[in-house]
Design an enzyme around this catalytic site. Structure first.
Site, mmCIF file in Angstrom:
data_model
loop_
_atom_site.group_PDB
_atom_site.id
_atom_site.type_symbol
_atom_site.label_atom_id
_atom_site.label_comp_id
_atom_site.label_asym_id
_atom_site.label_seq_id
_atom_site.Cartn_x
_atom_site.Cartn_y
_atom_site.Cartn_z
ATOM 1 N N LYS A 51 49.656 44.138 44.160
ATOM 2 C CA LYS A 51 48.566 44.161 43.187
ATOM 3 C C LYS A 51 48.136 45.571 42.804
ATOM 4 C CE LYS A 51 46.782 39.715 44.647
ATOM 5 N NZ LYS A 51 45.671 39.005 45.261
ATOM 6 N N SER A 75 37.991 39.129 45.450
ATOM 7 C CA SER A 75 37.906 38.763 46.857
ATOM 8 C C SER A 75 39.233 39.041 47.550
ATOM 9 C CB SER A 75 37.548 37.279 47.000
ATOM 10 O OG SER A 75 38.550 36.496 46.388
#
Length: 82
Positions: A51, A75
């Site tokens: 990511k 999150s």
């Protein structure tokens, strides 16, 4: 639509931030599957995830376009650093 040039440009943008991670072959899984099984070792990134690539590209592009601040909510791996 994302083009090949977009991908090349993103690679150039993030190259100074991300780790160059290897592609590994799993001989055990390759044997079980009767096919070559490869894995990109993105767990070797500082965040432990792929990511960082997309997030870094997005933030750097926003800065290039004049943004002074970026707010991110997650999150997951975008929201913390290990």
């Amino acid at each position: 639509m994302i083009t090949v040039n977009d991908i090349y440009n993103a690679r150039e943008t993030i190259t100074d931030t991300i780790n160059n991670t290897p592609i590994l072959e799993s001989t055990q899984l390759s044997s079980i599957c009767k096919n070559q099984m490869f894995f990109k070792a993105e767990h070797l990134q500082q965040t432990g995830s792929f990511k960082i690539r997309g997030a870094t590209n997005k933030v750097k592009r926003a800065a290039q376009e004049g943004s002074s601040f970026v707010t991110a909510a997650s999150s997951g791996n975008h929201g913390h650093r290990q």
